[in-house]
Design an enzyme around this catalytic site. Sequence first.
Site, PDB file in Angstrom:
ATOM      1  N   THR A 177      -4.168  22.476  -9.746  1.00 16.30           N
ATOM      2  CA  THR A 177      -5.184  21.947  -8.831  1.00 16.30           C
ATOM      3  C   THR A 177      -4.895  20.461  -8.617  1.00 16.30           C
ATOM      4  O   THR A 177      -4.045  19.866  -9.282  1.00 16.30           O
ATOM      5  CB  THR A 177      -6.605  22.119  -9.412  1.00 16.30           C
ATOM      6  OG1 THR A 177      -6.680  21.378 -10.638  1.00 16.30           O
ATOM      7  CG2 THR A 177      -6.929  23.575  -9.681  1.00 16.30           C
ATOM      8  N   GLY A 206       4.710  16.294   1.976  1.00 18.73           N
ATOM      9  CA  GLY A 206       4.098  16.890   0.782  1.00 18.73           C
ATOM     10  C   GLY A 206       4.334  16.083  -0.485  1.00 18.73           C
ATOM     11  O   GLY A 206       4.229  16.605  -1.586  1.00 18.73           O
ATOM     12  N   ASP A 260      -1.216   6.772  -9.822  1.00 21.29           N
ATOM     13  CA  ASP A 260      -0.373   7.926 -10.143  1.00 21.29           C
ATOM     14  C   ASP A 260       0.738   7.502 -11.119  1.00 21.29           C
ATOM     15  O   ASP A 260       0.981   8.177 -12.127  1.00 21.29           O
ATOM     16  CB  ASP A 260       0.215   8.506  -8.847  1.00 21.29           C
ATOM     17  CG  ASP A 260       1.145   9.660  -9.116  1.00 21.29           C
ATOM     18  OD1 ASP A 260       0.638  10.770  -9.373  1.00 21.29           O
ATOM     19  OD2 ASP A 260       2.374   9.464  -9.108  1.00 21.29           O
ATOM     20  N   GLU A 281      -0.438  12.401  -2.952  1.00 25.33           N
ATOM     21  CA  GLU A 281      -1.597  13.053  -3.559  1.00 25.33           C
ATOM     22  C   GLU A 281      -2.609  13.394  -2.462  1.00 25.33           C
ATOM     23  O   GLU A 281      -2.547  12.824  -1.362  1.00 25.33           O
ATOM     24  CB  GLU A 281      -2.260  12.102  -4.569  1.00 25.33           C
ATOM     25  CG  GLU A 281      -1.397  11.759  -5.756  1.00 25.33           C
ATOM     26  CD  GLU A 281      -1.017  12.975  -6.585  1.00 25.33           C
ATOM     27  OE1 GLU A 281      -1.901  13.655  -7.096  1.00 25.33           O
ATOM     28  OE2 GLU A 281       0.186  13.249  -6.700  1.00 25.33           O
ATOM     29  N   VAL A 325       5.556  14.404 -14.777  1.00 27.31           N
ATOM     30  CA  VAL A 325       6.345  13.170 -14.612  1.00 27.31           C
ATOM     31  C   VAL A 325       7.650  13.499 -13.882  1.00 27.31           C
ATOM     32  O   VAL A 325       8.413  14.365 -14.325  1.00 27.31           O
ATOM     33  CB  VAL A 325       6.667  12.536 -15.987  1.00 27.31           C
ATOM     34  CG1 VAL A 325       7.491  11.265 -15.807  1.00 27.31           C
ATOM     35  CG2 VAL A 325       5.388  12.224 -16.757  1.00 27.31           C
ATOM     36  N   GLY A 343       7.460  16.646  -4.471  1.00 23.75           N
ATOM     37  CA  GLY A 343       7.882  17.655  -3.498  1.00 23.75           C
ATOM     38  C   GLY A 343       7.445  19.043  -3.907  1.00 23.75           C
ATOM     39  O   GLY A 343       7.197  19.304  -5.081  1.00 23.75           O
ATOM     40  N   LYS A 358       1.432   8.558 -15.165  1.00 20.47           N
ATOM     41  CA  LYS A 358       2.736   8.986 -15.706  1.00 20.47           C
ATOM     42  C   LYS A 358       3.182   8.092 -16.863  1.00 20.47           C
ATOM     43  O   LYS A 358       3.742   8.579 -17.853  1.00 20.47           O
ATOM     44  CB  LYS A 358       3.764   9.007 -14.588  1.00 20.47           C
ATOM     45  CG  LYS A 358       3.482  10.140 -13.591  1.00 20.47           C
ATOM     46  CD  LYS A 358       4.197   9.945 -12.286  1.00 20.47           C
ATOM     47  CE  LYS A 358       3.884  11.095 -11.326  1.00 20.47           C
ATOM     48  NZ  LYS A 358       4.285  10.831  -9.943  1.00 20.47           N
TER      49      LYS A 358
END
Length: 344
Positions: free
Chosen positions: A99, A209, A223, A212, A155, A324, A227
Amino acid sequence: MKLKLAIIGFGNVGQGLCEILTSKREWFKTGQNFEWELVAVSDFQKGSVLCDDGLRTEELLKLVQSSKSLEDYSGKCTKGLDAITTIQRSNADVVVEVTYTNIKTAEPATAHVKTAFSKGKNVVSSNKGPAALHYAELKKLAEANGVQYLIEGTVMSGTPVLSFAKENLAGVQINSIRGIFNGTSNFILTEMWKGKSYKASLSEAQELGYAEAVPDADVEGYDALAKVTILANVLMGTNLNPSQIKCEGITGITEGDILKAKAENKKWKLIGEIIKEGTEVKAEVGPRLLNADSAMGGIDGVLNAVTFTTDLLDDVTVVGPGAGRKETGFAILSDLLRINRALK
Ligand code: HSE
């Protein structure tokens, strides 16, 4: 034995995984001794369908690609269950939790992961929320329930980083980790360097794509921050919370800044770093001006890179796609193959 899968979240990553599983089904069986069955899919926007005997993935993909609901799936199945009930009711061995990431609350993903563990199901996830905020707790919970919590895709998408370091760098001491960890912002910075506007570059990253659901997480650095937190906690044994780490994104970098850097043969990059100094670990995320000819300066587009500085090997660098659909789908697959091997 066929590994039974339930996919929670059917966006880019869930569909990417489904496409890979479907197109390589025969090869996985003969080449990897890996057989699978998809028994449930639940998505809060696209609907949900559960069938203990297995679902036809081609039909599911066709439905979402023609903007139809998963609940238009033909056949006798249970439809309309929410994610938690889907996890509870399905006979899946593995819950694929893909999700959207919520870096602030890590919900509802954390509830999905905990429900899966309580039902004795393994979890494979690319969701950075639970991994960044609750890794130690979830890992412990998985162990207590005799299942696995695998997060390779959190990651650098499908580029092996966590498993690479845990398995192949086992035995060396990692003293620092430094790299480019957000595909979207690296893509934007690269496109701006080539002369495109910030807005057009961000739109393209969204179309491809990479970004986020709410791209603020990419461009404001959150983001990359998630990570960095995951890398520190998984590989350096820390218990850091993202709120303890200084973080700045790329939104303060103007087109003028980029042109000025270019004239000096330099590039702006969003860098995340973790440095161990004695018993202390310092981490930070922020834009850095690098020589265009340097190793990190040459990491362009959606590529990410990480350099581990170690005691026995000095610097070890891994470079590869950072985002991706098929790339993150592959990350999930690599963890599914890991579980499949362990069960055999
Ligand atoms: N939005 C993320 C990125 C996706 O651009 O890196 C992969 O985590």
